[in-house]
Structure formats: structure tokens, C-alpha cells
Design a protein around this motif. Structure first.
Motif, PDB file in Angstrom:
ATOM      1  N   MET A  83       0.862  -1.172   0.000  1.00  0.00           N
ATOM      2  CA  MET A  83       0.000   0.000   0.000  1.00  0.00           C
ATOM      3  C   MET A  83       0.910   1.237   0.000  1.00  0.00           C
ATOM      4  SD  MET A  83      -2.862   1.300   2.821  1.00  0.00           S
ATOM      5  CE  MET A  83      -3.651  -0.253   2.954  1.00  0.00           C
ATOM      6  N   ASP A  84       0.668   2.134  -0.943  1.00  0.00           N
ATOM      7  CA  ASP A  84       1.483   3.346  -0.972  1.00  0.00           C
ATOM      8  C   ASP A  84       0.997   4.341   0.082  1.00  0.00           C
ATOM      9  OD1 ASP A  84      -0.758   4.653  -1.997  1.00  0.00           O
ATOM     10  OD2 ASP A  84      -0.045   4.621  -4.054  1.00  0.00           O
ATOM     11  N   MET A  85       1.764   5.384   0.297  1.00  0.00           N
ATOM     12  CA  MET A  85       1.495   6.351   1.366  1.00  0.00           C
ATOM     13  C   MET A  85       0.153   7.056   1.175  1.00  0.00           C
ATOM     14  SD  MET A  85       2.393   7.434   4.222  1.00  0.00           S
ATOM     15  CE  MET A  85       4.105   7.250   4.599  1.00  0.00           C
ATOM     16  N   LYS A  86      -0.205   7.383  -0.054  1.00  0.00           N
ATOM     17  CA  LYS A  86      -1.476   8.076  -0.318  1.00  0.00           C
ATOM     18  C   LYS A  86      -2.656   7.213   0.139  1.00  0.00           C
ATOM     19  CE  LYS A  86      -4.378   9.819  -4.010  1.00  0.00           C
ATOM     20  NZ  LYS A  86      -4.586   9.941  -5.443  1.00  0.00           N
ATOM     21  N   HIS A  87      -2.631   5.938  -0.209  1.00  0.00           N
ATOM     22  CA  HIS A  87      -3.716   5.038   0.186  1.00  0.00           C
ATOM     23  C   HIS A  87      -3.711   4.783   1.688  1.00  0.00           C
ATOM     24  CE1 HIS A  87      -3.755   4.128  -4.183  1.00  0.00           C
ATOM     25  NE2 HIS A  87      -5.052   4.206  -3.940  1.00  0.00           N
ATOM     26  N   PHE A  88      -2.539   4.728   2.274  1.00  0.00           N
ATOM     27  CA  PHE A  88      -2.439   4.532   3.714  1.00  0.00           C
ATOM     28  C   PHE A  88      -3.052   5.717   4.463  1.00  0.00           C
ATOM     29  CE2 PHE A  88      -0.058   4.831   7.764  1.00  0.00           C
ATOM     30  CZ  PHE A  88      -0.503   3.645   8.332  1.00  0.00           C
ATOM     31  N   ILE A  89      -2.790   6.923   3.993  1.00  0.00           N
ATOM     32  CA  ILE A  89      -3.356   8.123   4.621  1.00  0.00           C
ATOM     33  C   ILE A  89      -4.873   8.136   4.465  1.00  0.00           C
ATOM     34  CG2 ILE A  89      -3.481  10.651   4.439  1.00  0.00           C
ATOM     35  CD1 ILE A  89      -0.415  10.554   3.924  1.00  0.00           C
ATOM     36  N   LEU A  90      -5.361   7.764   3.289  1.00  0.00           N
ATOM     37  CA  LEU A  90      -6.822   7.675   3.092  1.00  0.00           C
ATOM     38  C   LEU A  90      -7.422   6.640   4.038  1.00  0.00           C
ATOM     39  CD1 LEU A  90      -7.409   7.937  -0.761  1.00  0.00           C
ATOM     40  CD2 LEU A  90      -8.158   9.527   1.016  1.00  0.00           C
ATOM     41  N   PHE A  91      -6.747   5.507   4.206  1.00  0.00           N
ATOM     42  CA  PHE A  91      -7.214   4.477   5.126  1.00  0.00           C
ATOM     43  C   PHE A  91      -7.272   5.013   6.557  1.00  0.00           C
ATOM     44  CE2 PHE A  91      -6.153   1.075   8.132  1.00  0.00           C
ATOM     45  CZ  PHE A  91      -7.260   0.254   7.953  1.00  0.00           C
ATOM     46  N   LEU A  92      -6.245   5.749   6.977  1.00  0.00           N
ATOM     47  CA  LEU A  92      -6.237   6.331   8.315  1.00  0.00           C
ATOM     48  C   LEU A  92      -7.371   7.336   8.492  1.00  0.00           C
ATOM     49  CD1 LEU A  92      -2.433   6.865   9.069  1.00  0.00           C
ATOM     50  CD2 LEU A  92      -3.966   5.091   9.974  1.00  0.00           C
ATOM     51  N   LYS A  93      -7.634   8.130   7.472  1.00  0.00           N
ATOM     52  CA  LYS A  93      -8.748   9.088   7.534  1.00  0.00           C
ATOM     53  C   LYS A  93     -10.072   8.347   7.674  1.00  0.00           C
ATOM     54  CE  LYS A  93      -6.732  12.874   4.851  1.00  0.00           C
ATOM     55  NZ  LYS A  93      -6.870  13.689   3.622  1.00  0.00           N
ATOM     56  N   LEU A  94     -10.245   7.290   6.901  1.00  0.00           N
ATOM     57  CA  LEU A  94     -11.471   6.490   6.988  1.00  0.00           C
ATOM     58  C   LEU A  94     -11.634   5.920   8.392  1.00  0.00           C
ATOM     59  CD1 LEU A  94     -13.931   5.037   5.768  1.00  0.00           C
ATOM     60  CD2 LEU A  94     -12.355   3.239   5.019  1.00  0.00           C
ATOM     61  N   MET A  95     -10.581   5.354   8.933  1.00  0.00           N
ATOM     62  CA  MET A  95     -10.649   4.785  10.278  1.00  0.00           C
ATOM     63  C   MET A  95     -10.968   5.860  11.319  1.00  0.00           C
ATOM     64  SD  MET A  95     -10.344   1.558  10.204  1.00  0.00           S
ATOM     65  CE  MET A  95     -11.267   1.589   8.696  1.00  0.00           C
ATOM     66  N   PHE A  96     -10.386   7.031  11.177  1.00  0.00           N
ATOM     67  CA  PHE A  96     -10.665   8.126  12.109  1.00  0.00           C
ATOM     68  C   PHE A  96     -12.159   8.437  12.134  1.00  0.00           C
ATOM     69  CE2 PHE A  96     -11.611  12.644  12.615  1.00  0.00           C
ATOM     70  CZ  PHE A  96     -11.166  12.842  13.916  1.00  0.00           C
ATOM     71  N   TRP A  97     -12.769   8.627  10.968  1.00  0.00           N
ATOM     72  CA  TRP A  97     -14.187   8.993  10.907  1.00  0.00           C
ATOM     73  C   TRP A  97     -15.071   7.854  11.387  1.00  0.00           C
ATOM     74  CZ3 TRP A  97     -15.061  13.787  11.142  1.00  0.00           C
ATOM     75  CH2 TRP A  97     -14.210  14.703  10.521  1.00  0.00           C
ATOM     76  N   LEU A  98     -14.720   6.614  11.053  1.00  0.00           N
ATOM     77  CA  LEU A  98     -15.521   5.482  11.522  1.00  0.00           C
ATOM     78  C   LEU A  98     -15.484   5.364  13.044  1.00  0.00           C
ATOM     79  CD1 LEU A  98     -14.671   2.795   8.816  1.00  0.00           C
ATOM     80  CD2 LEU A  98     -16.846   4.016   9.115  1.00  0.00           C
ATOM     81  N   VAL A  99     -14.311   5.539  13.630  1.00  0.00           N
ATOM     82  CA  VAL A  99     -14.184   5.452  15.093  1.00  0.00           C
ATOM     83  C   VAL A  99     -14.896   6.628  15.757  1.00  0.00           C
ATOM     84  CG1 VAL A  99     -12.536   5.558  17.010  1.00  0.00           C
ATOM     85  CG2 VAL A  99     -12.095   4.048  15.066  1.00  0.00           C
ATOM     86  N   LEU A 100     -14.689   7.831  15.243  1.00  0.00           N
ATOM     87  CA  LEU A 100     -15.342   9.015  15.813  1.00  0.00           C
ATOM     88  C   LEU A 100     -16.860   8.839  15.854  1.00  0.00           C
ATOM     89  CD1 LEU A 100     -15.095  11.978  16.858  1.00  0.00           C
ATOM     90  CD2 LEU A 100     -15.459  12.672  14.471  1.00  0.00           C
TER      91      LEU A 100
END
Length: 159
Positions: free
Chosen positions: A1-18
């Protein structure tokens, strides 16, 4: 997974957890007051208790996905949408303690009306930001309408 996709994944996880936080707040207010809740007269179409947990679990995931789509490219130009989203989550978290812990269906109904009107404003802000995000709010809005019917029915039947 490249850095761009990893950052998008982290953003998705942030919103799902919030978006799970209102459910966690609500769960603590429901359990101790279920006995009171089961003594109330219920309107027609009242689903079993299990349906509420399932539906809210799905709706919180959809809210998280909506926020991800709305804010995935950053928060620049999204201040209004972000504030409306946070307010919606706060109202959502507040409803359950008002209804269950305070045992106040009338006040909860007023709060639900605020959630509905604020939710329309949020959908409009999301529509301008990302149409997918706005469409993801539709099940939430429909559930709030149904919850409004149930809340109003409980309030009227138990005056």
C-alpha cells in the motif's frame, strides 16, 4: 500500500471510530433504564430492542463513511460542514441520556426535532462538498423520521 492510500485508510478509520462515540455514550444510558422503558406503552411498529442496536451500528458506519467522503480531501473550505457534523454527533449522543436516563420522552422529542432540522442543514452542506457524502446521510435521516414517530408515540401514549 502506498502512502497516499495509507493516509486515506487512516482518515477512513478516524471517521468510523469518531462516529461510534455517540453509540458508546448512549449504550451506558440505555441498559440501566430498560426496565423503565419496557413499562411504557408503545406505538404500533415498535421494533424489538435488538433492532435498535443493529440499526444504530449500521447508521454510525454510514455517518463515518459520509464524513470520510465529505472531508477526504482535507478540511479546507469545509468548516461549516465539519461544525454541522460534530453538532449532529453531539445531538445524537445527547438524545439517549435525555430519553432513558432522564426518562423524558418530551424533551427527547424536541431534541430529535433539532436533530432532524440540523441534519437537513448538514445534508445540504455535504451536498456542496461531496454528493456521495450527502446520499450516505439518507438512511440516517429516514431512521430519524421513524425514531421521531416512535418517540412522539411513546410521549403521547404515556402522558
Amino acid at each position: 500500500m502506498d502512502m497516499k492510500h495509507f493516509i486515506l485508510f487512516l482518515k477512513l478509520m478516524f471517521w468510523l471510530v469518531l462516529c461510534q462515540l455517540p453509540g458508546l455514550v448512549g449504550a451506558g444510558a440505555v441498559r440501566p433504564h430498560l426496565e423503565w422503558f419496557h413499562t411504557l406503552q408503545m406505538p404500533p411498529l415498535m421494533p424489538p430492542d435488538k433492532v435498535f442496536g443493529l440499526m444504530w451500528g449500521v447508521l454510525y458506519v454510514l455517518l463515518g463513511l459520509a464524513a470520510f467522503w465529505a472531508f477526504r480531501n482535507g478540511l479546507k473550505g469545509a468548516r461549516k460542514a465539519l461544525i454541522l457534523f460534530i453538532v449532529q454527533l453531539a445531538l445524537n449522543a445527547w438524545w439517549t441520556p435525555v430519553f432513558f436516563a432522564d426518562q423524558n420522552p418530551g424533551a427527547a422529542l424536541l431534541l430529535l426535532a433539532a436533530m432532524l432540522s440540523e441534519g437537513l442543514w448538514l445534508a445540504q452542506a455535504f451536498w456542496r462538498k461531496n454528493r456521495t457524502a450527502a446520499w450516505l446521510l439518507l438512511p440516517y435521516g429516514l431512521w430519524l423520521l421513524f425514531a421521531g414517530y416512535l418517540n412522539a408515540g411513546i410521549w403521547v401514549l404515556n402522558l
